[in-house]
Design a protein around this motif. Structure first.
Motif, PDB file in Angstrom:
ATOM      1  N   THR A  27       0.868  -1.169   0.000  1.00  0.00           N
ATOM      2  CA  THR A  27       0.000   0.000   0.000  1.00  0.00           C
ATOM      3  C   THR A  27       0.905   1.218   0.000  1.00  0.00           C
ATOM      4  O   THR A  27       1.728   1.368   0.904  1.00  0.00           O
ATOM      5  CB  THR A  27      -0.919   0.013   1.234  1.00  0.00           C
ATOM      6  OG1 THR A  27      -1.651  -1.222   1.262  1.00  0.00           O
ATOM      7  CG2 THR A  27      -1.897   1.182   1.178  1.00  0.00           C
ATOM      8  N   TYR A  28       0.817   2.029  -1.025  1.00  0.00           N
ATOM      9  CA  TYR A  28       1.657   3.218  -1.108  1.00  0.00           C
ATOM     10  C   TYR A  28       1.195   4.243  -0.084  1.00  0.00           C
ATOM     11  O   TYR A  28      -0.014   4.317   0.231  1.00  0.00           O
ATOM     12  CB  TYR A  28       1.608   3.831  -2.511  1.00  0.00           C
ATOM     13  CG  TYR A  28       2.407   3.048  -3.526  1.00  0.00           C
ATOM     14  CD1 TYR A  28       3.805   3.157  -3.583  1.00  0.00           C
ATOM     15  CD2 TYR A  28       1.783   2.189  -4.428  1.00  0.00           C
ATOM     16  CE1 TYR A  28       4.543   2.436  -4.498  1.00  0.00           C
ATOM     17  CE2 TYR A  28       2.522   1.462  -5.359  1.00  0.00           C
ATOM     18  CZ  TYR A  28       3.896   1.592  -5.382  1.00  0.00           C
ATOM     19  OH  TYR A  28       4.635   0.875  -6.285  1.00  0.00           O
ATOM     20  N   GLY A  29       2.143   5.010   0.425  1.00  0.00           N
ATOM     21  CA  GLY A  29       1.824   6.074   1.362  1.00  0.00           C
ATOM     22  C   GLY A  29       0.801   7.012   0.765  1.00  0.00           C
ATOM     23  O   GLY A  29       0.895   7.363  -0.418  1.00  0.00           O
ATOM     24  N   PRO A  82      -4.710  -0.950  -1.458  1.00  0.00           N
ATOM     25  CA  PRO A  82      -3.415  -1.552  -1.767  1.00  0.00           C
ATOM     26  C   PRO A  82      -3.182  -1.615  -3.286  1.00  0.00           C
ATOM     27  O   PRO A  82      -4.119  -1.816  -4.048  1.00  0.00           O
ATOM     28  CB  PRO A  82      -3.523  -2.964  -1.177  1.00  0.00           C
ATOM     29  CG  PRO A  82      -4.968  -3.238  -1.023  1.00  0.00           C
ATOM     30  CD  PRO A  82      -5.657  -1.905  -0.876  1.00  0.00           C
ATOM     31  N   ALA A  83      -1.919  -1.390  -3.693  1.00  0.00           N
ATOM     32  CA  ALA A  83      -1.575  -1.530  -5.113  1.00  0.00           C
ATOM     33  C   ALA A  83      -1.528  -3.003  -5.488  1.00  0.00           C
ATOM     34  O   ALA A  83      -1.934  -3.398  -6.584  1.00  0.00           O
ATOM     35  CB  ALA A  83      -0.223  -0.874  -5.399  1.00  0.00           C
ATOM     36  N   VAL A  84      -0.998  -3.840  -4.595  1.00  0.00           N
ATOM     37  CA  VAL A  84      -1.077  -5.303  -4.740  1.00  0.00           C
ATOM     38  C   VAL A  84      -1.392  -5.879  -3.360  1.00  0.00           C
ATOM     39  O   VAL A  84      -1.055  -5.283  -2.341  1.00  0.00           O
ATOM     40  CB  VAL A  84       0.218  -5.946  -5.299  1.00  0.00           C
ATOM     41  CG1 VAL A  84       0.553  -5.426  -6.667  1.00  0.00           C
ATOM     42  CG2 VAL A  84       1.393  -5.742  -4.345  1.00  0.00           C
ATOM     43  N   GLY A  87      -0.471  -8.472 -17.420  1.00  0.00           N
ATOM     44  CA  GLY A  87      -1.704  -7.881 -16.898  1.00  0.00           C
ATOM     45  C   GLY A  87      -1.819  -6.449 -17.344  1.00  0.00           C
ATOM     46  O   GLY A  87      -0.839  -5.840 -17.774  1.00  0.00           O
ATOM     47  N   PRO A  88      -3.017  -5.882 -17.250  1.00  0.00           N
ATOM     48  CA  PRO A  88      -3.252  -4.530 -17.744  1.00  0.00           C
ATOM     49  C   PRO A  88      -2.433  -3.497 -16.994  1.00  0.00           C
ATOM     50  O   PRO A  88      -1.992  -3.736 -15.871  1.00  0.00           O
ATOM     51  CB  PRO A  88      -4.747  -4.309 -17.506  1.00  0.00           C
ATOM     52  CG  PRO A  88      -5.135  -5.325 -16.495  1.00  0.00           C
ATOM     53  CD  PRO A  88      -4.215  -6.485 -16.668  1.00  0.00           C
ATOM     54  N   SER A  89      -2.254  -2.350 -17.610  1.00  0.00           N
ATOM     55  CA  SER A  89      -1.530  -1.254 -16.990  1.00  0.00           C
ATOM     56  C   SER A  89      -2.158  -0.923 -15.634  1.00  0.00           C
ATOM     57  O   SER A  89      -3.374  -0.902 -15.496  1.00  0.00           O
ATOM     58  CB  SER A  89      -1.603  -0.047 -17.932  1.00  0.00           C
ATOM     59  OG  SER A  89      -0.870   0.991 -17.361  1.00  0.00           O
ATOM     60  N   GLY A  90      -1.291  -0.747 -14.629  1.00  0.00           N
ATOM     61  CA  GLY A  90      -1.792  -0.394 -13.304  1.00  0.00           C
ATOM     62  C   GLY A  90      -2.158  -1.590 -12.439  1.00  0.00           C
ATOM     63  O   GLY A  90      -2.614  -1.417 -11.309  1.00  0.00           O
ATOM     64  N   CYS A  91      -1.960  -2.819 -12.940  1.00  0.00           N
ATOM     65  CA  CYS A  91      -2.371  -3.997 -12.165  1.00  0.00           C
ATOM     66  C   CYS A  91      -1.362  -4.358 -11.078  1.00  0.00           C
ATOM     67  O   CYS A  91      -1.631  -5.217 -10.240  1.00  0.00           O
ATOM     68  CB  CYS A  91      -2.599  -5.194 -13.082  1.00  0.00           C
ATOM     69  SG  CYS A  91      -1.082  -5.849 -13.801  1.00  0.00           S
ATOM     70  N   GLY A  92      -0.180  -3.726 -11.101  1.00  0.00           N
ATOM     71  CA  GLY A  92       0.768  -3.968 -10.017  1.00  0.00           C
ATOM     72  C   GLY A  92       2.039  -4.703 -10.409  1.00  0.00           C
ATOM     73  O   GLY A  92       2.832  -5.081  -9.545  1.00  0.00           O
ATOM     74  N   LYS A  93       2.286  -4.877 -11.703  1.00  0.00           N
ATOM     75  CA  LYS A  93       3.474  -5.609 -12.162  1.00  0.00           C
ATOM     76  C   LYS A  93       4.765  -4.962 -11.668  1.00  0.00           C
ATOM     77  O   LYS A  93       5.611  -5.622 -11.074  1.00  0.00           O
ATOM     78  CB  LYS A  93       3.504  -5.691 -13.704  1.00  0.00           C
ATOM     79  CG  LYS A  93       2.302  -6.364 -14.326  1.00  0.00           C
ATOM     80  CD  LYS A  93       2.408  -6.472 -15.840  1.00  0.00           C
ATOM     81  CE  LYS A  93       2.427  -5.145 -16.603  1.00  0.00           C
ATOM     82  NZ  LYS A  93       1.173  -4.368 -16.491  1.00  0.00           N
ATOM     83  N   SER A  94       4.918  -3.658 -11.939  1.00  0.00           N
ATOM     84  CA  SER A  94       6.166  -2.980 -11.525  1.00  0.00           C
ATOM     85  C   SER A  94       6.289  -2.971 -10.016  1.00  0.00           C
ATOM     86  O   SER A  94       7.386  -3.133  -9.486  1.00  0.00           O
ATOM     87  CB  SER A  94       6.240  -1.530 -11.962  1.00  0.00           C
ATOM     88  OG  SER A  94       5.739  -1.352 -13.204  1.00  0.00           O
ATOM     89  N   THR A  95       5.201  -2.741  -9.344  1.00  0.00           N
ATOM     90  CA  THR A  95       5.241  -2.705  -7.880  1.00  0.00           C
ATOM     91  C   THR A  95       5.800  -4.018  -7.345  1.00  0.00           C
ATOM     92  O   THR A  95       6.695  -4.027  -6.486  1.00  0.00           O
ATOM     93  CB  THR A  95       3.820  -2.457  -7.320  1.00  0.00           C
ATOM     94  OG1 THR A  95       3.374  -1.181  -7.773  1.00  0.00           O
ATOM     95  CG2 THR A  95       3.817  -2.472  -5.809  1.00  0.00           C
ATOM     96  N   LEU A  96       5.302  -5.127  -7.875  1.00  0.00           N
ATOM     97  CA  LEU A  96       5.747  -6.439  -7.415  1.00  0.00           C
ATOM     98  C   LEU A  96       7.235  -6.654  -7.710  1.00  0.00           C
ATOM     99  O   LEU A  96       8.005  -7.064  -6.840  1.00  0.00           O
ATOM    100  CB  LEU A  96       4.903  -7.505  -8.125  1.00  0.00           C
ATOM    101  CG  LEU A  96       4.681  -8.806  -7.385  1.00  0.00           C
ATOM    102  CD1 LEU A  96       4.133  -8.562  -5.992  1.00  0.00           C
ATOM    103  CD2 LEU A  96       3.715  -9.688  -8.180  1.00  0.00           C
TER     104      LEU A  96
HETATM  105  P1  ADP Z   1       1.861  -1.812 -13.641  1.00  0.00           P
HETATM  106  O1  ADP Z   1       3.324  -1.965 -13.547  1.00  0.00           O
HETATM  107  O2  ADP Z   1       1.129  -3.106 -13.788  1.00  0.00           O
HETATM  108  O3  ADP Z   1       1.441  -0.815 -14.678  1.00  0.00           O
HETATM  109  P2  ADP Z   1       2.129  -0.441 -11.107  1.00  0.00           P
HETATM  110  O4  ADP Z   1       2.765  -1.406 -10.189  1.00  0.00           O
HETATM  111  O5  ADP Z   1       2.971   0.618 -11.726  1.00  0.00           O
HETATM  112  O6  ADP Z   1       1.327  -1.249 -12.227  1.00  0.00           O
HETATM  113  O7  ADP Z   1       0.944   0.268 -10.363  1.00  0.00           O
HETATM  114  C1  ADP Z   1       0.010  -0.434  -9.521  1.00  0.00           C
HETATM  115  C2  ADP Z   1      -0.871   0.592  -8.819  1.00  0.00           C
HETATM  116  O8  ADP Z   1      -0.080   1.282  -7.867  1.00  0.00           O
HETATM  117  C3  ADP Z   1      -1.448   1.643  -9.744  1.00  0.00           C
HETATM  118  O9  ADP Z   1      -2.732   1.960  -9.259  1.00  0.00           O
HETATM  119  C4  ADP Z   1      -0.489   2.820  -9.605  1.00  0.00           C
HETATM  120  O10 ADP Z   1      -1.113   4.044  -9.831  1.00  0.00           O
HETATM  121  C5  ADP Z   1      -0.063   2.688  -8.142  1.00  0.00           C
HETATM  122  N1  ADP Z   1       1.308   3.191  -7.911  1.00  0.00           N
HETATM  123  C6  ADP Z   1       2.442   2.760  -8.517  1.00  0.00           C
HETATM  124  N2  ADP Z   1       3.529   3.399  -8.043  1.00  0.00           N
HETATM  125  C7  ADP Z   1       3.059   4.252  -7.108  1.00  0.00           C
HETATM  126  C8  ADP Z   1       3.673   5.202  -6.247  1.00  0.00           C
HETATM  127  N3  ADP Z   1       4.999   5.403  -6.255  1.00  0.00           N
HETATM  128  N4  ADP Z   1       2.866   5.913  -5.403  1.00  0.00           N
HETATM  129  C9  ADP Z   1       1.531   5.719  -5.373  1.00  0.00           C
HETATM  130  N5  ADP Z   1       0.896   4.838  -6.163  1.00  0.00           N
HETATM  131  C10 ADP Z   1       1.630   4.118  -7.013  1.00  0.00           C
END
Ligand code: ADP
Ligand code: ADP
Length: 227
Positions: free
Chosen positions: A12-14, A19-21, A38-47
């Motif tokens: 969960t981002y501050g 939660p993002a994931v 997965g679609p844009s915004g699904c949490g791939k980069s976050t993971l």
């Molecule tokens: P993907 O890589 O699948 O496009 P992200 O992991 O970038 O997805 O994003 C997952 C969710 O977390 C999205 O809703 C995005 O807006 C949010 N998010 C990503 N990075 C941040 C951040 N640094 N601060 C707040 N929210 C974020």
């Protein structure tokens, strides 16, 4: 080489109430190649960034081999990441770019030279070792980024859309190249892409994320077989 395990992982981002994931459970076997789609915004980069240590973990546990890495710095995780924008040092030659990570870790000159030579052979960069990145094509730059990861001989590779800045033709040939390397090195890999063909070609198993959760996980043909 090592297995990689994500147990009930959440982020969960501050400043965010959602939660993002959340509740991510993925067990990746030694030498297995997992592609996250997965679609844009699904949490791939976050993971991916949590596994890399570039983002803190809000819930659950990430293990590389037997080690719980939640609190470890990126440099202590025994992983190597390949980025979409290559992230090469512009003032260094190809050889220096590839050697940099090892040099920082105090690896001997002889071992560095040997590993750089071997990676250059695998990636057909032998003729370019003394060039700077600006004198290389996009595909060559991406191969240098891969060389830099390979020479580290990490427990796992992380790939963040490594081919999406390349033109279509290069993407196809680099895809085949990564697949060959994958088979040859048999290093555990976690690879993020939004390209279905890339995912199909590379994955032992695909993980489909949606809305921050695992929607499907399985062999490419299982996942893409429409119901
Ligand atoms: P993907 O890589 O699948 O496009 P992200 O992991 O970038 O997805 O994003 C997952 C969710 O977390 C999205 O809703 C995005 O807006 C949010 N998010 C990503 N990075 C941040 C951040 N640094 N601060 C707040 N929210 C974020
Ligand atoms: P990508 O999907 O390739 O990661 P993005 O444009 O989604 O690229 O994100 C670029 C950067 O912005 C990342 O570091 C990501 O964590 C951050 N980011 C993404 N979404 C948000 C958000 N809603 N709030 C703050 N930062 C974000």
């Amino acid at each position: 080489m090592a297995h990689l395990s994500l147990r009930a992982v959440g982020k969960t981002y501050g400043g965010s109430s959602q939660p993002a994931v959340a509740g991510i459970d993925i067990e990746i076997a030694d030498g297995e190649f997992i592609v996250l789609v997965g679609p844009s915004g699904c949490g791939k980069s976050t993971l991916l960034r949590m596994v890399a240590g570039l983002e803190t973990v809000s819930a659950g546990e990430i293990r590389i081999g037997e080690r719980m890495v939640n609190k470890l710095d990126p440099a202590e995780r025994d992983i190597a990441m390949v980025f979409q924008n290559y992230a090469l040092y512009p003032h260094m030659t190809v050889r220096q770019n590839m050697a940099y990570g090892l040099k920082n870790r105090g690896t001997s000159k002889a071992v560095i030279a040997e590993r750089v030579a071997e990676a250059a052979r695998m990636l057909e960069l032998g003729a370019y070792l003394d060039r700077k990145p600006r004198a290389l094509s996009g595909g060559q730059r991406q191969r240098v980024a891969m060389g830099r990861a390979i020479v580290r001989q990490p427990a796992a590779f992380l790939f963040d859309e490594p081919l999406s800045n390349l033109d279509a033709k290069l993407r196809v040939s680099m895809r085949m190249e990564i697949r060959k390397l994958q088979q040859r090195l048999a290093t555990t890999a976690l690879y993020v892409t939004h390209d279905q063909l890339e995912a199909m070609t590379l994955a032992d198993r695909l993980v489909v994320l949606n809305g921050g959760r695992v929607e499907q996980i399985g062999a490419p043909l299982e996942v893409y077989r429409k119901p």
